[in-house]
Design a protein around this motif. Sequence first.
Motif, PDB file in Angstrom:
ATOM      1  N   ALA A 164       0.835  -1.190   0.000  1.00 50.84           N
ATOM      2  CA  ALA A 164       0.000   0.000   0.000  1.00 50.84           C
ATOM      3  C   ALA A 164       0.877   1.249   0.000  1.00 50.84           C
ATOM      4  CB  ALA A 164      -0.908   0.003   1.224  1.00 50.84           C
ATOM      5  N   PRO A 165       0.489   2.260  -0.800  1.00 44.04           N
ATOM      6  CA  PRO A 165       1.233   3.515  -0.768  1.00 44.04           C
ATOM      7  C   PRO A 165       1.174   4.123   0.636  1.00 44.04           C
ATOM      8  CG  PRO A 165      -0.327   3.488  -2.597  1.00 44.04           C
ATOM      9  CD  PRO A 165      -0.604   2.280  -1.751  1.00 44.04           C
ATOM     10  N   ALA A 166       2.118   4.988   0.932  1.00 43.71           N
ATOM     11  CA  ALA A 166       2.190   5.595   2.255  1.00 43.71           C
ATOM     12  C   ALA A 166       0.978   6.485   2.522  1.00 43.71           C
ATOM     13  CB  ALA A 166       3.481   6.399   2.385  1.00 43.71           C
ATOM     14  N   SER A 167       0.384   7.072   1.500  1.00 46.50           N
ATOM     15  CA  SER A 167      -0.701   8.020   1.690  1.00 46.50           C
ATOM     16  C   SER A 167      -2.031   7.326   1.928  1.00 46.50           C
ATOM     17  CB  SER A 167      -0.834   8.934   0.485  1.00 46.50           C
ATOM     18  OG  SER A 167      -1.909   9.819   0.686  1.00 46.50           O
ATOM     19  N   THR A 168      -2.806   7.872   2.842  1.00 41.90           N
ATOM     20  CA  THR A 168      -4.178   7.425   3.034  1.00 41.90           C
ATOM     21  C   THR A 168      -5.153   8.556   2.711  1.00 41.90           C
ATOM     22  OG1 THR A 168      -4.143   8.029   5.369  1.00 41.90           O
ATOM     23  CG2 THR A 168      -3.545   5.745   4.815  1.00 41.90           C
ATOM     24  N   ASP A 169      -4.645   9.628   2.135  1.00 40.44           N
ATOM     25  CA  ASP A 169      -5.458  10.771   1.743  1.00 40.44           C
ATOM     26  C   ASP A 169      -6.091  10.483   0.379  1.00 40.44           C
ATOM     27  OD1 ASP A 169      -5.806  13.388   0.192  1.00 40.44           O
ATOM     28  OD2 ASP A 169      -5.560  14.080   2.263  1.00 40.44           O
ATOM     29  N   PHE A 170      -7.421  10.509   0.327  1.00 39.36           N
ATOM     30  CA  PHE A 170      -8.111  10.169  -0.915  1.00 39.36           C
ATOM     31  C   PHE A 170      -7.703  11.075  -2.074  1.00 39.36           C
ATOM     32  CE2 PHE A 170     -11.102   8.083   2.037  1.00 39.36           C
ATOM     33  CZ  PHE A 170     -11.170   6.837   1.442  1.00 39.36           C
ATOM     34  N   ALA A 171      -7.545  12.356  -1.829  1.00 35.21           N
ATOM     35  CA  ALA A 171      -7.171  13.290  -2.896  1.00 35.21           C
ATOM     36  C   ALA A 171      -5.781  12.963  -3.426  1.00 35.21           C
ATOM     37  CB  ALA A 171      -7.234  14.728  -2.402  1.00 35.21           C
ATOM     38  N   VAL A 172      -4.849  12.644  -2.555  1.00 41.42           N
ATOM     39  CA  VAL A 172      -3.492  12.285  -2.983  1.00 41.42           C
ATOM     40  C   VAL A 172      -3.513  10.988  -3.790  1.00 41.42           C
ATOM     41  CG1 VAL A 172      -1.197  11.590  -2.153  1.00 41.42           C
ATOM     42  CG2 VAL A 172      -2.387  13.513  -1.083  1.00 41.42           C
ATOM     43  N   LEU A 173      -4.430  10.084  -3.450  1.00 38.45           N
ATOM     44  CA  LEU A 173      -4.549   8.815  -4.174  1.00 38.45           C
ATOM     45  C   LEU A 173      -5.176   8.987  -5.555  1.00 38.45           C
ATOM     46  CD1 LEU A 173      -5.701   6.539  -1.217  1.00 38.45           C
ATOM     47  CD2 LEU A 173      -3.476   6.483  -2.377  1.00 38.45           C
ATOM     48  N   GLY A 174      -5.713  10.175  -5.847  1.00 38.80           N
ATOM     49  CA  GLY A 174      -6.260  10.454  -7.175  1.00 38.80           C
ATOM     50  C   GLY A 174      -7.770  10.506  -7.252  1.00 38.80           C
ATOM     51  N   VAL A 175      -8.454  10.447  -6.140  1.00 41.49           N
ATOM     52  CA  VAL A 175      -9.919  10.493  -6.130  1.00 41.49           C
ATOM     53  C   VAL A 175     -10.374  11.924  -6.429  1.00 41.49           C
ATOM     54  CG1 VAL A 175     -11.990  10.143  -4.709  1.00 41.49           C
ATOM     55  CG2 VAL A 175     -10.029   8.595  -4.480  1.00 41.49           C
ATOM     56  N   PRO A 176     -11.324  12.098  -7.355  1.00 42.67           N
ATOM     57  CA  PRO A 176     -11.821  13.439  -7.670  1.00 42.67           C
ATOM     58  C   PRO A 176     -12.378  14.140  -6.421  1.00 42.67           C
ATOM     59  CG  PRO A 176     -12.588  11.857  -9.295  1.00 42.67           C
ATOM     60  CD  PRO A 176     -11.939  11.077  -8.197  1.00 42.67           C
ATOM     61  N   GLN A 177     -12.213  15.458  -6.365  1.00 38.10           N
ATOM     62  CA  GLN A 177     -12.570  16.229  -5.171  1.00 38.10           C
ATOM     63  C   GLN A 177     -14.039  16.100  -4.802  1.00 38.10           C
ATOM     64  OE1 GLN A 177     -10.269  17.704  -3.135  1.00 38.10           O
ATOM     65  NE2 GLN A 177     -12.019  17.858  -1.745  1.00 38.10           N
ATOM     66  N   ASN A 178     -14.949  16.047  -5.790  1.00 40.72           N
ATOM     67  CA  ASN A 178     -16.372  15.936  -5.442  1.00 40.72           C
ATOM     68  C   ASN A 178     -16.661  14.630  -4.701  1.00 40.72           C
ATOM     69  OD1 ASN A 178     -15.973  14.454  -7.851  1.00 40.72           O
ATOM     70  ND2 ASN A 178     -18.093  14.743  -8.483  1.00 40.72           N
ATOM     71  N   GLY A 235     -17.984  11.114   7.128  1.00 37.88           N
ATOM     72  CA  GLY A 235     -17.043  10.857   8.208  1.00 37.88           C
ATOM     73  C   GLY A 235     -15.892   9.948   7.815  1.00 37.88           C
ATOM     74  N   ILE A 236     -15.688   9.754   6.515  1.00 38.01           N
ATOM     75  CA  ILE A 236     -14.589   8.912   6.026  1.00 38.01           C
ATOM     76  C   ILE A 236     -13.462   9.845   5.611  1.00 38.01           C
ATOM     77  CG2 ILE A 236     -13.895   7.157   4.366  1.00 38.01           C
ATOM     78  CD1 ILE A 236     -16.914   6.430   4.148  1.00 38.01           C
ATOM     79  N   ALA A 237     -12.457   9.969   6.478  1.00 36.90           N
ATOM     80  CA  ALA A 237     -11.395  10.951   6.251  1.00 36.90           C
ATOM     81  C   ALA A 237     -10.150  10.365   5.620  1.00 36.90           C
ATOM     82  CB  ALA A 237     -11.031  11.615   7.580  1.00 36.90           C
ATOM     83  N   SER A 238      -9.908   9.078   5.818  1.00 41.31           N
ATOM     84  CA  SER A 238      -8.697   8.486   5.256  1.00 41.31           C
ATOM     85  C   SER A 238      -8.997   7.088   4.717  1.00 41.31           C
ATOM     86  CB  SER A 238      -7.579   8.421   6.305  1.00 41.31           C
ATOM     87  OG  SER A 238      -7.991   7.646   7.400  1.00 41.31           O
ATOM     88  N   ALA A 239      -8.186   6.684   3.768  1.00 37.33           N
ATOM     89  CA  ALA A 239      -8.381   5.406   3.084  1.00 37.33           C
ATOM     90  C   ALA A 239      -7.923   4.234   3.941  1.00 37.33           C
ATOM     91  CB  ALA A 239      -7.617   5.412   1.764  1.00 37.33           C
ATOM     92  N   PHE A 240      -8.653   3.135   3.842  1.00 34.00           N
ATOM     93  CA  PHE A 240      -8.241   1.877   4.462  1.00 34.00           C
ATOM     94  C   PHE A 240      -7.122   1.278   3.618  1.00 34.00           C
ATOM     95  CE2 PHE A 240     -12.609   0.750   6.537  1.00 34.00           C
ATOM     96  CZ  PHE A 240     -12.428   1.759   7.456  1.00 34.00           C
ATOM     97  N   PRO A 241      -6.385   0.301   4.137  1.00 32.22           N
ATOM     98  CA  PRO A 241      -5.268  -0.275   3.375  1.00 32.22           C
ATOM     99  C   PRO A 241      -5.637  -0.791   1.986  1.00 32.22           C
ATOM    100  CG  PRO A 241      -5.092  -0.938   5.656  1.00 32.22           C
ATOM    101  CD  PRO A 241      -6.410  -0.209   5.521  1.00 32.22           C
ATOM    102  N   ILE A 242      -6.769  -1.469   1.840  1.00 32.37           N
ATOM    103  CA  ILE A 242      -7.130  -1.992   0.511  1.00 32.37           C
ATOM    104  C   ILE A 242      -7.416  -0.851  -0.455  1.00 32.37           C
ATOM    105  CG2 ILE A 242      -9.611  -2.312   0.905  1.00 32.37           C
ATOM    106  CD1 ILE A 242      -9.216  -5.008  -0.703  1.00 32.37           C
ATOM    107  N   GLN A 243      -7.938   0.252   0.055  1.00 36.17           N
ATOM    108  CA  GLN A 243      -8.205   1.410  -0.793  1.00 36.17           C
ATOM    109  C   GLN A 243      -6.903   2.084  -1.200  1.00 36.17           C
ATOM    110  OE1 GLN A 243     -10.703   3.328   2.039  1.00 36.17           O
ATOM    111  NE2 GLN A 243     -12.513   2.127   1.500  1.00 36.17           N
ATOM    112  N   SER A 244      -5.989   2.242  -0.259  1.00 34.79           N
ATOM    113  CA  SER A 244      -4.676   2.838  -0.569  1.00 34.79           C
ATOM    114  C   SER A 244      -3.916   1.997  -1.577  1.00 34.79           C
ATOM    115  CB  SER A 244      -3.837   2.972   0.702  1.00 34.79           C
ATOM    116  OG  SER A 244      -4.402   3.905   1.576  1.00 34.79           O
ATOM    117  N   ALA A 245      -4.061   0.670  -1.479  1.00 34.63           N
ATOM    118  CA  ALA A 245      -3.325  -0.226  -2.367  1.00 34.63           C
ATOM    119  C   ALA A 245      -3.904  -0.279  -3.772  1.00 34.63           C
ATOM    120  CB  ALA A 245      -3.294  -1.635  -1.778  1.00 34.63           C
TER     121      ALA A 245
END
Length: 182
Positions: free
Chosen positions: A47-61, A70-80
């Motif tokens: 998994a990449p070090a980042s758990t920030d959805f925006a850094v992972l490439g998820v569109p801002q909307n 209330g979902i602020a950071s990605a889980f490991p499977i999402q980061s990976a």
Amino acid sequence: MTITTNTRDDARRDRPRRRTNGTKGTNPSTGLPNSPAPVAEPAVAKAPASTDFAVLGVPQNLVDVLAGQGIASAFPIQSATLPDSLSGRDVLGRGRTGSGKTIAFALPLVARLATERRRATRGRPRALVLLPTRELATQVHDTLVPLAEAAGLSTMTIYGGVGQGGQVKALQRGADIVVACP
């Protein structure tokens, strides 16, 4: 590319062992001895070090919808998986219930459909998500709805046990994403 996350249950299955093509002795049609066929092991990505959805490439909307839930950071499977799946690559992930698999596939699905110029047409959904049970189809649909609405996409479910008239009419109106249970 295969992305996996291992759980304690998976560790038992993933112990090193001799892998063969499952046959012993000789081939009855040729009389020649069977030789084990090599079995390719899946690639496991870290998994990449980042758990920030925006850094992972998820569109801002879509990041905003997640934040509203209330979902602020990605889980490991999402980061990976998100960096690859958002760029259009196929991924395969596995994990326990509650590990974030649904959002891991829902985000790239919605993001990709939102960027295409084509819109839903009568009777021709743009994406089909098949699930083994009606309950799971309902849960996945409930997760997809806010993401799809934020992207201006329509969704619907199709499953048995209810009158089909309403489902047929909804499909005829057109839906971007259909979640169904055969």
